[in-house]
Design a protein around this motif. Structure first.
Motif, PDB file in Angstrom:
ATOM      1  N   PHE A   1      -1.699  -8.243  -3.861  1.00 49.80           N
ATOM      2  CA  PHE A   1      -3.115  -8.197  -3.517  1.00 49.80           C
ATOM      3  C   PHE A   1      -3.875  -9.341  -4.183  1.00 49.80           C
ATOM      4  O   PHE A   1      -4.802  -9.898  -3.625  1.00 49.80           O
ATOM      5  CB  PHE A   1      -3.725  -6.860  -3.938  1.00 49.80           C
ATOM      6  CG  PHE A   1      -3.346  -5.705  -3.046  1.00 49.80           C
ATOM      7  CD1 PHE A   1      -2.656  -5.918  -1.865  1.00 49.80           C
ATOM      8  CD2 PHE A   1      -3.687  -4.410  -3.380  1.00 49.80           C
ATOM      9  CE1 PHE A   1      -2.301  -4.862  -1.043  1.00 49.80           C
ATOM     10  CE2 PHE A   1      -3.352  -3.343  -2.561  1.00 49.80           C
ATOM     11  CZ  PHE A   1      -2.651  -3.565  -1.394  1.00 49.80           C
ATOM     12  N   MET A   2      -3.463  -9.682  -5.419  1.00 48.16           N
ATOM     13  CA  MET A   2      -4.173 -10.753  -6.123  1.00 48.16           C
ATOM     14  C   MET A   2      -3.434 -12.076  -5.986  1.00 48.16           C
ATOM     15  O   MET A   2      -3.768 -13.047  -6.656  1.00 48.16           O
ATOM     16  CB  MET A   2      -4.365 -10.379  -7.602  1.00 48.16           C
ATOM     17  CG  MET A   2      -5.198  -9.111  -7.791  1.00 48.16           C
ATOM     18  SD  MET A   2      -5.205  -8.518  -9.495  1.00 48.16           S
ATOM     19  CE  MET A   2      -6.634  -9.363 -10.132  1.00 48.16           C
TER      20      MET A   2
ATOM     21  N   PHE B   1       0.837  -1.201   0.000  1.00 45.64           N
ATOM     22  CA  PHE B   1       0.000   0.000   0.000  1.00 45.64           C
ATOM     23  C   PHE B   1       0.873   1.253   0.000  1.00 45.64           C
ATOM     24  O   PHE B   1       0.663   2.182  -0.802  1.00 45.64           O
ATOM     25  CB  PHE B   1      -0.903  -0.027   1.238  1.00 45.64           C
ATOM     26  CG  PHE B   1      -1.668   1.244   1.456  1.00 45.64           C
ATOM     27  CD1 PHE B   1      -2.699   1.589   0.604  1.00 45.64           C
ATOM     28  CD2 PHE B   1      -1.339   2.098   2.501  1.00 45.64           C
ATOM     29  CE1 PHE B   1      -3.412   2.760   0.796  1.00 45.64           C
ATOM     30  CE2 PHE B   1      -2.045   3.271   2.700  1.00 45.64           C
ATOM     31  CZ  PHE B   1      -3.074   3.604   1.839  1.00 45.64           C
TER      32      PHE B   1
ATOM     33  N   THR C   1       4.257   9.482 -10.069  1.00 43.38           N
ATOM     34  CA  THR C   1       3.689   9.730 -11.401  1.00 43.38           C
ATOM     35  C   THR C   1       3.266  11.183 -11.534  1.00 43.38           C
ATOM     36  O   THR C   1       3.544  11.828 -12.538  1.00 43.38           O
ATOM     37  CB  THR C   1       2.423   8.862 -11.624  1.00 43.38           C
ATOM     38  OG1 THR C   1       2.559   7.657 -10.895  1.00 43.38           O
ATOM     39  CG2 THR C   1       2.204   8.569 -13.069  1.00 43.38           C
TER      40      THR C   1
ATOM     41  N   LEU D   1       2.483   1.764  -3.361  1.00 44.14           N
ATOM     42  CA  LEU D   1       1.526   2.241  -4.374  1.00 44.14           C
ATOM     43  C   LEU D   1       1.289   3.738  -4.215  1.00 44.14           C
ATOM     44  O   LEU D   1       1.203   4.482  -5.198  1.00 44.14           O
ATOM     45  CB  LEU D   1       0.200   1.480  -4.238  1.00 44.14           C
ATOM     46  CG  LEU D   1       0.223   0.016  -4.680  1.00 44.14           C
ATOM     47  CD1 LEU D   1      -1.108  -0.655  -4.347  1.00 44.14           C
ATOM     48  CD2 LEU D   1       0.495  -0.088  -6.162  1.00 44.14           C
ATOM     49  N   MET D   2       1.205   4.187  -2.954  1.00 41.71           N
ATOM     50  CA  MET D   2       1.004   5.621  -2.715  1.00 41.71           C
ATOM     51  C   MET D   2       2.207   6.410  -3.224  1.00 41.71           C
ATOM     52  O   MET D   2       2.063   7.444  -3.883  1.00 41.71           O
ATOM     53  CB  MET D   2       0.797   5.866  -1.213  1.00 41.71           C
ATOM     54  CG  MET D   2      -0.575   5.465  -0.719  1.00 41.71           C
ATOM     55  SD  MET D   2      -1.862   6.354  -1.593  1.00 41.71           S
ATOM     56  CE  MET D   2      -3.297   5.822  -0.726  1.00 41.71           C
TER      57      MET D   2
ATOM     58  N   LYS E   1       3.306  -0.445 -10.485  1.00 43.71           N
ATOM     59  CA  LYS E   1       2.185  -0.453  -9.545  1.00 43.71           C
ATOM     60  C   LYS E   1       1.229  -1.605  -9.839  1.00 43.71           C
ATOM     61  O   LYS E   1       0.790  -2.314  -8.925  1.00 43.71           O
ATOM     62  CB  LYS E   1       1.421   0.886  -9.645  1.00 43.71           C
ATOM     63  CG  LYS E   1       2.150   2.040  -8.987  1.00 43.71           C
ATOM     64  CD  LYS E   1       1.548   3.372  -9.391  1.00 43.71           C
ATOM     65  CE  LYS E   1       0.184   3.588  -8.749  1.00 43.71           C
ATOM     66  NZ  LYS E   1      -0.423   4.851  -9.260  1.00 43.71           N
ATOM     67  N   ALA E   2       0.933  -1.790 -11.137  1.00 44.85           N
ATOM     68  CA  ALA E   2       0.013  -2.867 -11.508  1.00 44.85           C
ATOM     69  C   ALA E   2       0.590  -4.220 -11.110  1.00 44.85           C
ATOM     70  O   ALA E   2      -0.125  -5.100 -10.622  1.00 44.85           O
ATOM     71  CB  ALA E   2      -0.259  -2.818 -13.005  1.00 44.85           C
TER      72      ALA E   2
ATOM     73  N   GLY F   1       5.800   7.387 -17.212  1.00 39.25           N
ATOM     74  CA  GLY F   1       4.438   7.170 -16.733  1.00 39.25           C
ATOM     75  C   GLY F   1       4.028   5.710 -16.842  1.00 39.25           C
ATOM     76  O   GLY F   1       3.510   5.121 -15.886  1.00 39.25           O
ATOM     77  N   LEU F   2       4.276   5.115 -18.014  1.00 41.55           N
ATOM     78  CA  LEU F   2       3.854   3.727 -18.206  1.00 41.55           C
ATOM     79  C   LEU F   2       4.712   2.782 -17.373  1.00 41.55           C
ATOM     80  O   LEU F   2       4.220   1.755 -16.899  1.00 41.55           O
ATOM     81  CB  LEU F   2       3.919   3.351 -19.690  1.00 41.55           C
ATOM     82  CG  LEU F   2       2.854   4.035 -20.541  1.00 41.55           C
ATOM     83  CD1 LEU F   2       2.984   3.612 -21.992  1.00 41.55           C
ATOM     84  CD2 LEU F   2       1.461   3.720 -20.023  1.00 41.55           C
TER      85      LEU F   2
ATOM     86  N   VAL G   1       0.072  -4.787  -7.412  1.00 41.20           N
ATOM     87  CA  VAL G   1      -1.316  -5.180  -7.115  1.00 41.20           C
ATOM     88  C   VAL G   1      -1.527  -6.641  -7.498  1.00 41.20           C
ATOM     89  O   VAL G   1      -2.053  -7.439  -6.726  1.00 41.20           O
ATOM     90  CB  VAL G   1      -2.316  -4.276  -7.855  1.00 41.20           C
ATOM     91  CG1 VAL G   1      -3.728  -4.805  -7.721  1.00 41.20           C
ATOM     92  CG2 VAL G   1      -2.240  -2.864  -7.312  1.00 41.20           C
TER      93      VAL G   1
ATOM     94  N   ALA H   1       3.328   2.968 -13.858  1.00 37.05           N
ATOM     95  CA  ALA H   1       2.019   2.296 -13.828  1.00 37.05           C
ATOM     96  C   ALA H   1       2.194   0.785 -13.870  1.00 37.05           C
ATOM     97  O   ALA H   1       1.502   0.052 -13.159  1.00 37.05           O
ATOM     98  CB  ALA H   1       1.163   2.773 -15.001  1.00 37.05           C
ATOM     99  N   SER H   2       3.149   0.316 -14.696  1.00 40.26           N
ATOM    100  CA  SER H   2       3.354  -1.135 -14.796  1.00 40.26           C
ATOM    101  C   SER H   2       3.868  -1.699 -13.475  1.00 40.26           C
ATOM    102  O   SER H   2       3.441  -2.778 -13.049  1.00 40.26           O
ATOM    103  CB  SER H   2       4.351  -1.460 -15.905  1.00 40.26           C
ATOM    104  OG  SER H   2       3.924  -0.883 -17.108  1.00 40.26           O
TER     105      SER H   2
ATOM    106  N   THR I   1       2.099   6.613  -6.902  1.00 44.11           N
ATOM    107  CA  THR I   1       1.127   7.598  -7.391  1.00 44.11           C
ATOM    108  C   THR I   1       1.711   9.002  -7.333  1.00 44.11           C
ATOM    109  O   THR I   1       1.628   9.772  -8.298  1.00 44.11           O
ATOM    110  CB  THR I   1      -0.144   7.531  -6.522  1.00 44.11           C
ATOM    111  OG1 THR I   1      -0.595   6.175  -6.490  1.00 44.11           O
ATOM    112  CG2 THR I   1      -1.227   8.419  -7.071  1.00 44.11           C
ATOM    113  N   LEU I   2       2.343   9.328  -6.193  1.00 44.17           N
ATOM    114  CA  LEU I   2       2.938  10.654  -6.059  1.00 44.17           C
ATOM    115  C   LEU I   2       4.051  10.837  -7.092  1.00 44.17           C
ATOM    116  O   LEU I   2       4.192  11.914  -7.682  1.00 44.17           O
ATOM    117  CB  LEU I   2       3.486  10.837  -4.641  1.00 44.17           C
ATOM    118  CG  LEU I   2       2.396  10.921  -3.563  1.00 44.17           C
ATOM    119  CD1 LEU I   2       3.020  11.059  -2.184  1.00 44.17           C
ATOM    120  CD2 LEU I   2       1.452  12.079  -3.848  1.00 44.17           C
TER     121      LEU I   2
END
Lengths: 585, 109, 199
Positions: free
Chosen positions: B60-61, B18, B28, B21-22, B52-53, B45-46, B56, B49-50, B25-26
């Motif tokens: 998380f998954m 978590f 990006t 991820l925060m 972070k994804a 950016g990508l 997750v 994002a990759s 985000t900051l």
């Protein structure tokens, strides 16, 4: 794996005081849902056929009033009984849509897949019975939407079953209803696909290894993967086209599009080609969704009636998987004339030639399976045997269309129509009829009548060819599809335009040839010859269940001990050895 | 992922993810205000994002420790996803090849 | 009639039916959003360099979207914590985290609502440009997924949690599966945020 996981139905019967609605309408039993799918599919096949017979009147006798029913169609469709070209377009678009998405797919995948596959796997039901029920009702809603769209003020969708943009974005007809209907149908297929794959992975009976799976189940699994992964892009495309129509966006509308002499007031910046890409990304795999279950049915019927194991079972299975893979990278062979460039054309015609190889392997293996067999010529076998050359013609006539040089003159001619109708009409439909005759005893406990079956098969074979073969000749002469008058207004159609009458008469005779089937179907439910558990002396597991099978399917524990097609095993006392030997018979 | 898991250790990992991820985000948003050129911004950016994804998906998954059949299904999906992503690429390549050919045809020899 | 492997894991695959089902469903979701991302790329490439202008004209609210990203990431944390609470057998904590997850989804939608209405007030509609068209299409579809996930979680946190007393493992599995969907929705947003607002 030691514990028997299948609850015995006898134990269950106390809980089965279900109301009529729960038992037959909102049932979660895969067999009832399979029958619901099949009946819906057959009804829509008939409806789609009726639409086509109307079209064939205008093709054979353009500008003449339709006899008997012409006046019933209404002034906005056929004033004075003479069909308007717009109405012809509606019939054409809806014929394609209904036959593909509401006829063949529900019958081949929803119907046979649902009814037969869990039985062949030795499973008590599908993995998610309630999702199965929802899947059927989504299809039903989609069907109702499509059917009702004919009664909209501007009629049903009339932009071809491919709904190419920008025409479909701006047309005033029932395209919006078409899109909403499609979203229901796609949702239904997705839910079904999840269910099929999970069932095949999780619920196979003990001992049913992957290489002991009947070929039909393999066909259903590959089909389910195609539906699962190819349909969502069309769903996305459908949502975007819906936005183009409802919210005036420009996903598929280029800048400065001129409609009726005026520049369309849209922001522009979209790409009509994008629709074609997204559409064919689904619609090419969809072709295999139509044909793979048919191949599966034919393989079952041929193995059973030639009393021989399938020749090359493993290579057939691998071909099937390869076919599924390749079907995702051939889509742009539908788009050779869009000007996408020779690099793209070369790539896609290469993949198209490659994908023909596994189809040929499967068809050859089915032919070789007949060699030296003790063939029984009953009705299901006749339809299965009819499938082989008919699908062969359909497949081989497709090769020139896969090569961009040959496709350019043939594109959008009747040659294309002839080609894919040979694949799906005398091809897939014959296989589906074979399946209906073959599994009818498992559904109802009674066999269908042999004489009426033969009376159904032979005229159907003749008239199918009477309808579709002349299309090839017309197409090679350059007659274009989607012409309401059958091309009679063009000079080059002159010498082949007369074939339209022959095709139309064949089509109406084909309708007459279905009457024995309809009589046979309804008569045999009550009066057919009683069939025991295994009327065809078949090896696969579904024939170990009672006919008709109760909720929960089997009254004995199923433990699979051998391959799916052990016919005429040397040294055996009968000419077939079931996959799972019943403990008590 | 349902049996024999040290749930306390898992929970610690979830909070770490978590936090990451925060921070991502900051980062990006921060990169946006750097006002670099478009290709660089796209790459940064990508990439974030990759990452972070992936966090997750992996934690998380629970994909970091999943059964074989799910990996197979996802591998299949990735293959077809690439085919789908090739679609705009193919079109633009075809456009450029087409333009190139047009320019060549119009050039006086 | 019992369907085998609804709760207990299949001896060969090591999974129950629901887990395979939800992952298969997610693969189709990957293809759905994949097609939309492909559309996005194609529109952007085909815009002849007008993309940045269209994006600037749309005046998307970056601070609000950053806040929304944080809200959604937080909801993912509460989602796994809800599952972890069930693993520990704590029904009360599960309910707290479950409702927090649903609540975060609600906050996300409220913020999204303010973003949308601000757009409409400035007469930025889907029809205004292809940028806004694909923006509304993708964030709208994503918002529908958030609503779906909220309904799913609300059911298991509310009436569905009765299952805790009869079949705890089943409830835990179901929450894990709805969590997988919820994290996927979060994952999609992780890409949507930079792609529309920042790049």
């Amino acid at each position: 794996m030691a514990e028997p996981v299948h609850a015995s139905p006898a134990h269950d019967e106390h809980h089965h005081d279900q109301s009529f609605w729960r038992k037959y309408i909102f049932s979660t039993d895969h067999k009832v849902i399979g029958v619901q799918y099949s009946v819906t599919g057959l009804a829509f096949l008939f409806f789609g056929f009726v639409l086509m017979m109307l079209m064939r009147w205008n093709l054979a006798y353009p500008g003449e009033p339709i006899p008997f029913i012409g006046s019933l169609l209404g002034e906005n469709r056929a004033p004075g009984g003479i069909m308007l070209p717009d109405f012809y377009n509606e019939l054409g678009a809806m014929h394609g849509t209904i036959m593909v998405f509401l006829g063949v797919v529900p019958l081949a995948v929803g119907g046979f897949g649902n009814f037969v596959m869990p039985l062949q796997l030795g499973a008590p039901d599908m993995a998610f019975p309630r999702i199965n029920m929802i899947s059927y009702w989504c299809l039903f809603l989609g069907g109702v939407t499509m059917f009702a769209s004919f009664f909209l003020p501007n009629g049903a969708a009339g932009n071809g079953w491919t709904s190419y943009s920008p025409l479909a974005d701006i047309a005033l007809n029932g395209q919006t209803a078409w899109l909403i209907g499609m979203i229901f149908l796609i949702t239904s297929s997705l839910l079904g696909a999840v269910n099929f794959i999970t069932t095949a992975i999780q619920l196979r009976a003990p001992g049913m290894t992957w290489m002991r799976l009947p070929f039909f189940c393999w066909a259903q699994i590959v089909t389910a993967f195609l539906l699962l992964l190819a349909f969502p892009p069309l769903e996305a495309a459908g949502v975007l086209q819906l936005m183009d129509r409802v919210a005036n966006t420009s996903f598929f509308i280029p800048e400065g599009l001129v409609v009726g002499g005026e520049v369309l007031e849209r922001s522009g910046g979209g790409s009509p080609l994008l629709w074609q890409h997204l559409f064919w990304f689904l619609a090419h795999p969809e072709v295999y969704v139509l044909i793979l279950p048919a191949m599966g049915i034919v393989a079952e019927v041929i193995a059973n009636n030639s009393r021989k194991p399938l020749w090359g079972y493993r290579s057939m299975v691998y071909s099937l998987i390869f076919l599924g893979f390749m079907s995702f990278i051939v889509w742009a062979h539908h788009m050779f004339i869009t000007g996408m460039g020779s690099v793209m054309s070369t790539f896609f015609q290469t993949t198209t030639m490659i994908i023909s190889i596994p189809s040929v392997i499967i068809l050859s293996a089915l032919f070789i399976s007949l060699w030296g067999g003790s063939i029984r010529y009953n009705t299901p076998m006749l339809f299965a045997l009819g499938f082989l050359p008919m699908f062969g013609i359909g497949g081989l006539t497709g090769l020139p269309l896969g090569l961009s040089a040959a496709d350019i003159p043939l594109h959008d001619t009747y040659y294309v129509i002839g080609h894919f109708h040979y694949v799906v009409a005398p091809g897939t439909l014959f296989a589906l009829f074979a399946g209906v005759y073959y599994w009818f005893p498992k559904v109802t406990g009674r066999k269908m009548n042999e004489f009426l079956g033969q009376l159904h098969f032979w005229p159907s074979l003749v008239f199918m060819n009477g309808v579709f073969f002349p299309m090839m000749i017309q197409g090679l002469n350059g007659v274009s599809r989607r012409l309401a008058d059958g091309g009679i207004s063009y000079d080059f159609a002159g010498e082949v335009a007369g074939l339209n009458r022959m095709m139309s008469v064949s089509a109406w005779c084909l309708a007459l040839a279905q009457i024995p089937f309809i009589i046979n179907f309804f008569m045999s439910i009550r009066n057919g010859e009683k069939a025991g558990r295994n009327p065809w002396n078949s090896t696969t597991v579904e024939w170990l269940a009672p006919s008709p099978a109760p909720h929960g399917n089997f009254d004995q524990e199923i433990v699979v001990t051998r391959g799916p097609y052990e016919y005429s095993v040397p040294g055996s006392d009968k000419d077939y050895v079931p996959q799972a030997e019943p403990a008590s018979t | 992922m349902s049996e024999h898991v040290d749930i306390d250790k898992q929970v610690r990992i979830y909070f770490l993810v978590f936090g990451a991820l925060m921070v991502g985000t900051l980062a990006t948003v921060g990169a946006y205000y750097l006002e670099v050129s478009v290709p660089v911004a796209l790459t940064i950016g990508l990439f974030i994002a990759s990452v972070k994804a992936s966090l997750v998906a992996c934690f998380f998954m629970h994909l970091i420790d999943e059964k074989k059949i799910i990996y197979w299904t996802l591998a299949l999906t990735v293959a077809f996803f690439i085919a789908l992503m090739a679609l705009p690429l193919l079109t633009s390549v075809a456009d450029q090849v087409g333009e190139f050919a047009e320019v060549e045809a119009h050039e006086p020899h | 009639m019992e369907i085998p492997y609804t709760v207990e894991a299949h001896p060969e695959t090591g999974l129950n039916n629901g887990k395979i089902g939800i992952w298969l469903f997610l693969t189709s979701e990957v293809m759905l959003f994949g097609a939309l991302f492909a559309t996005f790329i194609m529109l952007r490439i085909g815009s002849d360099g007008n993309w940045a202008a269209m994006q600037a004209e749309a005046e998307l609210n970056i601070p609000l979207a950053t806040l929304n990203t944080a809200v959604l990431i937080a909801s993912s944390l509460t989602m796994v914590m809800a599952w972890a609470s069930l693993m520990r057998g704590q029904l009360g904590r599960f309910k707290v985290f479950g409702w927090l997850t649903v609540g975060c989804g609600g906050i996300f939608l409220v913020i999204k609502y303010f973003e949308y209405t601000a757009k409409f007030e400035h007469h930025h509609y889907p029809e205004s440009s292809t940028f806004l068209a694909i923006y509304f299409a993708m964030t709208g579809l994503h918002a529908l997924h958030v609503i779906g996930g909220m309904a799913w979680n609300a059911y298991f946190t509310g009436p569905g949690s009765k299952l805790f007393h009869t079949n705890r493992q089943w409830l835990t599995d179901r929450v894990e599966h709805s969590g997988l969907f919820w994290h996927f929705v979060d994952l999609v947003w992780i890409f949507l945020f930079p792609v529309f607002y920042l790049l």
